[in-house]
Design an enzyme around this catalytic site. Sequence first.
Site, PDB file in Angstrom:
ATOM      1  N   ILE A 513      49.708  98.697 -17.512  1.00 36.77           N
ATOM      2  CA  ILE A 513      48.718  98.514 -16.430  1.00 36.77           C
ATOM      3  C   ILE A 513      49.182  97.502 -15.392  1.00 36.77           C
ATOM      4  CG2 ILE A 513      46.734  99.168 -17.827  1.00 36.77           C
ATOM      5  CD1 ILE A 513      46.172  96.254 -18.336  1.00 36.77           C
ATOM      6  N   GLY A 514      50.399  96.964 -15.536  1.00 36.78           N
ATOM      7  CA  GLY A 514      50.924  96.034 -14.549  1.00 36.78           C
ATOM      8  C   GLY A 514      52.307  95.571 -14.948  1.00 36.78           C
ATOM      9  N   GLY A 517      57.330  89.725 -12.401  1.00 32.54           N
ATOM     10  CA  GLY A 517      58.327  88.729 -12.740  1.00 32.54           C
ATOM     11  C   GLY A 517      58.205  88.191 -14.152  1.00 32.54           C
ATOM     12  N   PHE A 518      57.012  88.117 -14.705  1.00 27.41           N
ATOM     13  CA  PHE A 518      56.842  87.600 -16.057  1.00 27.41           C
ATOM     14  C   PHE A 518      57.205  88.643 -17.109  1.00 27.41           C
ATOM     15  CE2 PHE A 518      53.756  84.539 -14.183  1.00 27.41           C
ATOM     16  CZ  PHE A 518      54.398  83.392 -14.624  1.00 27.41           C
ATOM     17  N   GLY A 519      57.038  89.892 -16.781  1.00 32.41           N
ATOM     18  CA  GLY A 519      57.237  90.947 -17.763  1.00 32.41           C
ATOM     19  C   GLY A 519      56.331  92.117 -17.458  1.00 32.41           C
ATOM     20  N   LYS A 535      49.817  90.737 -22.217  1.00 34.08           N
ATOM     21  CA  LYS A 535      50.897  90.410 -21.284  1.00 34.08           C
ATOM     22  C   LYS A 535      52.144  90.060 -22.080  1.00 34.08           C
ATOM     23  CE  LYS A 535      50.006  88.418 -17.491  1.00 34.08           C
ATOM     24  NZ  LYS A 535      49.606  87.488 -16.421  1.00 34.08           N
ATOM     25  N   ASP A 630      49.341  80.397  -6.977  1.00 35.96           N
ATOM     26  CA  ASP A 630      49.591  81.792  -6.593  1.00 35.96           C
ATOM     27  C   ASP A 630      48.284  82.563  -6.424  1.00 35.96           C
ATOM     28  OD1 ASP A 630      51.104  83.951  -5.843  1.00 35.96           O
ATOM     29  OD2 ASP A 630      51.637  84.570  -7.870  1.00 35.96           O
TER      30      ASP A 630
END
Length: 865
Positions: A513-514, A517-519, A535, A630
């Site tokens: 679902i997304g 940069g983090f993964g 996540k 952010d």
Amino acid sequence: MGFLFLFPTAFLSCALLVSGITYSEFVHPNFTASNLQYAENSGSFLTSRNGTFKAAIFNPGAQQTNFYLCVIHVASNTIIWSANRDDPISNSGEMYLTSEGITISDESGNPKWSTPAIPSPAYAMMLSEMGNLVLLDRSNNSLWESFQHPTDTIVMGQLFPVKASFSSAVSPTDLSTGDYSLTLSSSDLHLQWRGLLYWKLSMDTKAYINSNSMVEYMAINRTGLYLLGGNGTVIIQVALSLSDFWIATLESSGRFIVKSFSADDWMDDFVGPSDSCRIPFLCGTVGSCRDGSASNTCSCPSNFHSVSPNRTGCVPTDGSYSLYPTCNSTDHSTHLIPSVLSYLTIGYGYDYFGSQFSGPVRSRVNLTACQDLCSGDCSCLGFLYENSSGDCYWIKSYLGSLISDIQRGEDLLGYIKVLVGSSPAKPGVKNDQSTKFPLSALVLLPSSAFILLIVLGSLWWRRQRISRDRDMKAGQYNLPSPEEPDAFQIPGLPKRFDYKELEVATDHFRTLIGSGGFGAVYKGTLPDKAVVAVKKITNLGIQGKKEFCTEIAIIGNIHHINLVKLRGFCARGSTRLLVFEYMNRGSLDRILFGNGPVLEWQERFNIALGTARGLAYLHSGCEQKIIHCDIKPENILLHDHFQVKISDFGLSKLLGPEQSSLFTTMRGTRGYLAPEWLTNSAISEKTDVYSFGMVLLEIVSGRKNCLLRTQSHSLEEDSSGTRSSSSSGSGLLYFPLFALEMHEQGKYAELADPRLENRVKRQDVEKLVRVALCCVHEEPSLRPNMAIVVGMLEGKIPLGHPRMESLNFLRFYGRRFTEASVIAEQENEENVLLYSQANACPTSTTSSSRKSMSYISSQQVSGPR
């Protein structure tokens, strides 16, 4: 910043003689008053000059047993001060004014209350127009004032000094000292129940911390509640709507309320704690309050039942058990035989008000050790054990109400200490059973328990050894390194999930679902049917593992309606998983900029206000300030009924050196970066304020900050579906500059999303645009803090005026942005992203790539939502 408050001025004009029931603002020594004497005026014998306040021998609630010397606000008939609150008199009891002060006696003449010794003879007693009862000498000097001895209320103009305190009343009709107290320390305002802390002003989302200086006093004026330092410096403030009369009172229910009086009624403007389930005795002893419930439903946990329908609390369902008695400070011996001490479980999902303030008694222990600690101290009346962290929390000194916290699920297990068999022995009183208990049992019981513990410990160790050998053979076991979460103690970690458990929950990470940069982020369903977003974070860097645990310990304990809730985590090798509550409507950018149903204006306003409240909490409501770094529509998530929750707060510090290229030495997303990122200036919470201002402009317009321009001055769509504002010339328009120009011309309607089709008022658009422009001032000190932004959006604080000198930088950015777009068109290079400083939007030479490239860049820079 200094504030001018009105002080009571001790002066005498022509004194009016008092006889019978004639009112006056002064009375003189040898004056006597009783309720019977002034019965025709409800006991009133003194009024302030304009009749705002009166002094009376009064019986609240019209009951006929307890009468008090009170100062009363006439219009509302509200008591703001009482003298003999713990020693009421009858209607024939009297108040005497002599040269030595005030004395209150019962009908037999026995003194019940009096003012302390005064330095000189009293000449008069005056009731000021502010509600202050004052004793004056012949030179009009104040000898004693009721303002210096508050009971449960302060009013406008009254100064409440540091280290001062007052207590609630038992009930509206019984003014004696209750269990709740308010205290002002040198750093904060505290609420306590029987000496146990349950609320601090600084942790409230409506409170803004302006300074870390020492607090000297608290006061209220027409615009707010303030904790002030030397020279009137504001330390903490709560903005209030404008009113001519405010009071702050600690109610008998335990709520601290600041309210105004208008139109013959009181209006509550500030309440602490905002969640009444946080009031320690709301549901009585061991009663459970549903957290966040509008009706605050009280019930009893498992193994307990209600003793009456009046919320007096709960007792064990099994009559052979009784609640453990509270030990006193002089004798901690309960004289109980070992066999009568036991525990009843209240099950999972309960919290206790004290846990938030006292912290765990011990961390990283097992359940048995937690129970043993409680058993060894008679002040411990129960405990909560957190499975994920091994934290042991005590319910200490007094048994209050529990808080039903379904978000913590099966992580927090509670136990209440009880006595088995006979009625509980009172502390210091010998239990007769103890003399009949066999001496041999006293010796054998501890020995047997010790042997049993050794056997159980051996079995557990053997099982762990077998399990470890099996895992090592399978190649799935890694010995703990100093960087692993289990190798160090970090109190407060949320629930730790097993990797396989999350693998099953996400169907082997099937539903993406997304990503960023983090993964990547996957949708999953836990065994309790709760839908979550998992996540998956990779490439944390060398030091990332310990930082990861530190970060989740912080954000895992943050609870706010406008912040995404972290349910737990998982650590396996170099991979880290975070488990969040699932937001079924996705991120704001998809709804705001997509092709679905248009967001109505009220929905946009609610989203803006919810986002502002969440940021205000991060900046000033947490014990540790958190700067998001952010803020953008992608990190603003929406749930049912467009409930707003900010995501990714506190996670930017997890990035390792190998990911620095994604940020080009800066954190955040281009288009929302504050100017101080470019000048290497100090980054503060005002950086988030700038980003919020940019998001607010996008909420108003329904479009990204870069717009395609054509020859007309209308709002159009390009071939890719991107709506645009057009005027003379071609290329791209930097929308913040366009908003500034329309503000200067007063053409706010030009800025509203055209899809609303005039379903929004000009003044509503103006409100959000002015707030947004104030937020994007180039100078951080000129930007309002988020608490002020919330106040302006709520209408409790007047709208700010954007400072043109601090907004001219937008013209420079606009020119550079236009130049970049012209160059791109001339070179006709497709899919080339050009930026002007830190705020230019991504551009391309083809309309087909413009929308997609902008969206992808935003995700790549900040990471998954």
